[in-house]
Design an enzyme around this catalytic site. Sequence first.
Site, short mmCIF file in Angstrom:
data_model
loop_
_atom_site.label_atom_id
_atom_site.label_comp_id
_atom_site.label_asym_id
_atom_site.label_seq_id
_atom_site.Cartn_x
_atom_site.Cartn_y
_atom_site.Cartn_z
N LYS A 92 62.07 7.51 85.80
CA LYS A 92 61.17 7.31 86.94
C LYS A 92 61.10 5.84 87.30
CE LYS A 92 57.46 9.91 86.87
NZ LYS A 92 56.19 10.28 86.18
N ARG A 147 51.94 5.76 85.03
CA ARG A 147 52.75 6.98 85.00
C ARG A 147 53.79 6.93 83.88
NH1 ARG A 147 55.21 7.09 90.90
NH2 ARG A 147 55.43 9.31 90.43
N GLY A 159 56.36 17.16 83.23
CA GLY A 159 55.04 17.63 82.81
C GLY A 159 54.76 17.51 81.32
N MET A 189 54.61 14.63 79.54
CA MET A 189 53.84 13.44 79.16
C MET A 189 52.78 13.19 80.24
SD MET A 189 56.79 11.08 77.55
CE MET A 189 57.77 11.10 79.02
N ARG A 244 64.67 11.75 91.68
CA ARG A 244 65.55 12.02 90.53
C ARG A 244 66.61 13.01 91.00
NH1 ARG A 244 60.67 14.99 87.43
NH2 ARG A 244 60.37 16.65 88.93
N HIS A 289 81.03 42.24 65.94
CA HIS A 289 81.96 43.11 66.67
C HIS A 289 81.44 43.41 68.07
CE1 HIS A 289 83.53 47.09 67.90
NE2 HIS A 289 84.67 46.58 67.45
N ARG A 336 96.32 42.92 74.07
CA ARG A 336 96.21 43.57 72.76
C ARG A 336 96.56 45.04 72.91
NH1 ARG A 336 90.67 40.43 72.64
NH2 ARG A 336 91.05 41.01 74.79
N ARG A 368 100.99 41.19 72.53
CA ARG A 368 100.98 41.12 71.07
C ARG A 368 101.29 42.49 70.50
NH1 ARG A 368 95.44 39.66 68.17
NH2 ARG A 368 94.95 41.81 68.68
N GLU A 391 98.06 32.00 63.13
CA GLU A 391 96.67 32.31 62.78
C GLU A 391 96.48 32.36 61.27
OE1 GLU A 391 95.63 36.21 64.25
OE2 GLU A 391 97.68 36.91 64.06
N SER A 404 101.20 30.81 69.79
CA SER A 404 99.87 31.04 70.36
C SER A 404 98.88 31.03 69.20
CB SER A 404 99.84 32.37 71.10
OG SER A 404 98.55 32.58 71.62
N GLY A 419 95.88 31.84 67.18
CA GLY A 419 94.83 32.84 67.07
C GLY A 419 93.70 32.20 66.28
N THR A 420 92.84 31.50 66.99
CA THR A 420 91.87 30.65 66.27
C THR A 420 90.73 31.43 65.65
OG1 THR A 420 90.97 30.15 68.44
CG2 THR A 420 92.35 28.47 67.41
N ASN A 421 90.56 32.71 66.02
CA ASN A 421 89.52 33.47 65.33
C ASN A 421 89.92 33.66 63.86
OD1 ASN A 421 88.47 33.64 67.85
ND2 ASN A 421 88.83 35.84 68.11
N ASP A 422 91.12 34.18 63.65
CA ASP A 422 91.58 34.37 62.28
C ASP A 422 91.84 33.04 61.59
OD1 ASP A 422 91.60 37.11 61.57
OD2 ASP A 422 93.20 37.45 63.02
N CYS A 463 94.77 31.70 72.05
CA CYS A 463 94.24 32.96 72.59
C CYS A 463 93.00 33.43 71.83
CB CYS A 463 95.32 34.03 72.58
SG CYS A 463 95.91 34.41 70.92
N TYR A 497 98.52 25.78 77.54
CA TYR A 497 97.53 26.60 78.23
C TYR A 497 96.49 27.10 77.24
CZ TYR A 497 99.85 30.65 76.20
OH TYR A 497 100.37 31.55 75.31
P1 ADP Z 1 54.99 13.70 86.77
O1 ADP Z 1 56.10 13.03 86.07
O2 ADP Z 1 54.25 14.68 85.95
O3 ADP Z 1 55.39 14.21 88.13
P2 ADP Z 1 53.85 11.45 88.14
O4 ADP Z 1 53.81 10.14 87.47
O5 ADP Z 1 54.95 11.62 89.13
O6 ADP Z 1 53.89 12.56 87.04
O7 ADP Z 1 52.44 11.66 88.82
C1 ADP Z 1 51.73 12.86 88.98
C2 ADP Z 1 51.30 13.05 90.44
O8 ADP Z 1 50.58 11.94 90.91
C3 ADP Z 1 52.50 13.18 91.36
O9 ADP Z 1 52.19 14.13 92.36
C4 ADP Z 1 52.61 11.82 91.97
O10 ADP Z 1 53.19 11.85 93.25
C5 ADP Z 1 51.20 11.37 92.04
N1 ADP Z 1 51.10 9.92 91.96
C6 ADP Z 1 51.49 9.15 90.92
N2 ADP Z 1 51.31 7.85 91.20
C7 ADP Z 1 50.79 7.80 92.43
C8 ADP Z 1 50.39 6.72 93.29
N3 ADP Z 1 50.50 5.46 92.91
N4 ADP Z 1 49.91 7.03 94.50
C9 ADP Z 1 49.80 8.31 94.88
N5 ADP Z 1 50.15 9.36 94.14
C10 ADP Z 1 50.64 9.12 92.93
MG MG Z 2 56.32 13.24 89.47
MG MG Z 3 94.16 37.64 64.80
#
Ligand code: ADP
Ligand code: MG
Ligand code: MG
Length: 930
Positions: free
Chosen positions: A25, A94, A103, A105, A340, A456, A562, A618, A795, A814, A816-819, A882, A902
């Site tokens: 981020k 953040r 979500g 952290m 991202r 199997h 086979r 085979r 094999e 060829s 036969g890597t299973n065996d 194979c 191949y």
């Molecule tokens: P997460 O990684 O869980 O998405 P974020 O750090 O992106 O957490 O933040 C959680 C929410 O708060 C997101 O919707 C983000 O857009 C909002 N948010 C974070 N920082 C700001 C900011 N400086 N101003 C406005 N909204 C923010």
């Molecule tokens: Mg976010």
């Molecule tokens: Mg075999």
Amino acid sequence: MTAATKWVYAFSEGDGRNKMLLGGKGANLCEMTRIGLPVPPGFVVTTEACLAYLAAGRLPDGLMDDVRAHLARIEAATGKRFGARSSPLLVSVRSGSAMSMPGMMDTILNLGLNPASLTGLIEATGNERFGWDAYRRLIQLFGKVALGVPDEAFDQAMATLKQEAGVRLDIELSAEHLHDLAQRYLEVVRAKSGHSFPEDPQRQLEVAIAAVFRSWNGKRAIDYRKQFKITPQMANGTAANVCTMVFGNLGSDSATGVGFTRNPGTGEPAVYGEYLVNAQGEDVVAGIRTPKPILAMVEEMPALHAQLMKLAATLEGHYREVQDFEFTIERGKLWALQTRNGKMNAPAMVRSSVDMVHEGLIDKRRALLRVAPAMFEQLMVPRLDPSFRGKPLATGLPASPGAAAGMIVFDADTAEARGKSGAKIILVREETKPEDIHGFFAAQGVLTSRGGRTSHAAVVARGMGKPCVSGAESIVVDVRNKVAHIGPALLKEGQIITIDGSTGAVYFGEVPTVEVEFSRDMATLLSWADEAARLGVRANADGPREARRAREWGAQGIGLCRTERMFNQMDRLHIVQEMILADTKQARVAALEKLRPIQKEDFKGIFKAMDGLPVTVRLLDPPMHEFLPTVAQLELEIAHLRHFRDAIASLEEMPETLKLLNPRLHHQYEGSLSKLLGGLSEFKESHLDDDLIAKKSEVLKKVRAMAEVNPMLGHRGVRLGITYPEIYEMQIRAILEAAAECIREGLNVAPEIMVPQVVTVEELKRIAVLVETIHAGVEAASGCKVPLKFGSMIEVVRACLRAARMAETAEFFSFGTNDLTQATFSFSREDAENKFLPLYYDAGLLRDNPFEVLDVKGVGELMKLAIANGRAKRPELKVGICGEHGGEPASIRFCHHAGLDYVSCSGPRVPIARLAAAHAKLLEAEYSTE
Ligand code: ADP
Ligand code: MG
Ligand code: MG
């Protein structure tokens, strides 16, 4: 760390590529700032600071001085002051590590509010309700994240207040209500944490940074890293991003939303997302109000919509990758808060790859590399309807991908019978055996309560491209009573279930599925893959239908056909048994002569499907008793027949006995009894039961005589061809006659005959003589030249060591890597999987299952040795693989580097292998076996 360590980077100075240091981020906030996108001013406190904090239990010396200096720069840039009464600056802190952990952290918003700055905020915005709402949100988030106050305590205060105020929704609360709520929240914090909420903004910031750092070691985050195998090399610690707050909840000219630069479900090149007017970021995700699609902005805020489209285009143009971004509009001004790489499903990845190349955004190399080969698994099999949200009945191992629904059937014969009448079937068994094969043909999918991912059931299902869930141990199968127990639940034959072999889930009832689609975009992308790859990709296919399908999916030939799979089909099994049970060579030849035309037809079908491409056949490989009933089954049948015979005998005595016991009853039934006995005596005279008992006893004797202690190391493969040359003769003749007939029909055939289980070149030479003689005969009889290659499976460990000698006779190898894997490890696959392998992974003794991912260091070394020595003798020696590893991306990468020509894999894995072969070539420079 030295005193000179730089703990803090302004968004305008951080290196956008350094995700390890700044987190994903943070790095992207820096990058967006650098390319001129409207990011609210801020700075990143590094992951190194996080690690230092976690190690020492306190923030590093001097860090807060740096933070204050950077805060001063924001103040200068925004003209606001942190914690001041007039024009107060608010910030968020953040979390964000090198790997996205959505979500997992924490983030705290609205830092810098206290009674004084709140007054200032209300004055500056002229919005009292907004001010108090921001304040109570801060108290709650800070209380929860930094001071560990549980959410419920706040929720309860909120609920009580709403009840007192007589309102249902948060938005109905007035400024006064929210003022009141803030006071109650302050009290909740004091009562639950024993601390009062800090009014000093500097203190808030310091505690918040530390709390965000601690969230790296929160339970959620640790579990997530474990689940997704995120190692410290991939992400180590979280950054804390301090970012100027912008508000989407300042009225109807404000909004907040999230978007994808392209549709993540289809790949369609149009911005896709949702927004909410007059709301804060978290509201979009929280689902309190229903957001609108971004398209609606065209009407509601046209100018901002245009800006947003430009923002999306800039992001994609810069990153050359689909972006998933967050934005907020504060009083008509658009801000970018996060971006991202977008996570998309497989169809969307494929389509966007092809589109972006056509748009000139990326080159083919990049288009190929952004799609992980394993993603194609999703595309080559039916999947559960993505909108389905049911709870599974049981969960086993995802043994063969794809979803299927059907009625429960507990044995292969019933499966076949019901399948013929058109029913959809899930074959449910404790585990499966080769003699269940006809049940596999009839079933949509297979579910077993025991066995691993290379049991199997799993191997056969994968070969056929049918879904399989194996080892669902909570299911107790009771074949005798045709029921299965799952805890207290009872499943009966005929009830409908759905299995998802991609996840291992088993559902009650029929869950809707989405069919396979081999789209035009996929064909395009894979044609680029073929251009890029050095390694060829062939398919393992045992019949014409499979061959045709494999060709549609781009197989460049068949690497393994086979022949025994043809034997196993129901209409031929009795001839095969006749052949095996024959007492004399003559009788055996007679049975084989019945099989030859059948095999020939199969080969013709396969050659036709593969017109112009090589087909490796085979010769018979498995131990013979695999085609015969088991001792237990025969004993049971004989016992039943004997009971039947005894029952008839006692029936004959019945009229006399009855007469003695009850003359009246005897008189009454005399007529019908004599009729029944008449019929029975006719039956008796036919001696059908005696004949069958004699026949079955004979078979039982043979089966007992053929029993082996270790059949997989016993009388099988080329050993059969040496002891019963007539079997191999028949097969060789069927192959070559089929080829000759196809050639006469104008087809272009390239048969390759391959001998299994070869240990010494002497075996190979014997079979070579057979082949040469028959080949000459067929050419003479048909009057046409039949191209032919003769080769050996490798094999057996000894064959690897004697590869130079093997190459004197073999034109191709060829693997036969299973065996070969079994032999190299001296592990019996089924026992290893079911007993100790799971323990080995847990204890860190083995990283991967060697039956799934080729063991490069052991098996791979043997292969390299065999290739080097084989090619030293015969430079043009063709080499393929194979075994099941031929469809596994990491193993394919090894095969590329080992110089194979191949890989060959099951049909549905061909697209995966084609892409993996391209990746292997494109990533050649980065290869290491560590
Ligand atoms: P997460 O990684 O869980 O998405 P974020 O750090 O992106 O957490 O933040 C959680 C929410 O708060 C997101 O919707 C983000 O857009 C909002 N948010 C974070 N920082 C700001 C900011 N400086 N101003 C406005 N909204 C923010
Ligand atoms: Mg976010
Ligand atoms: Mg075999």
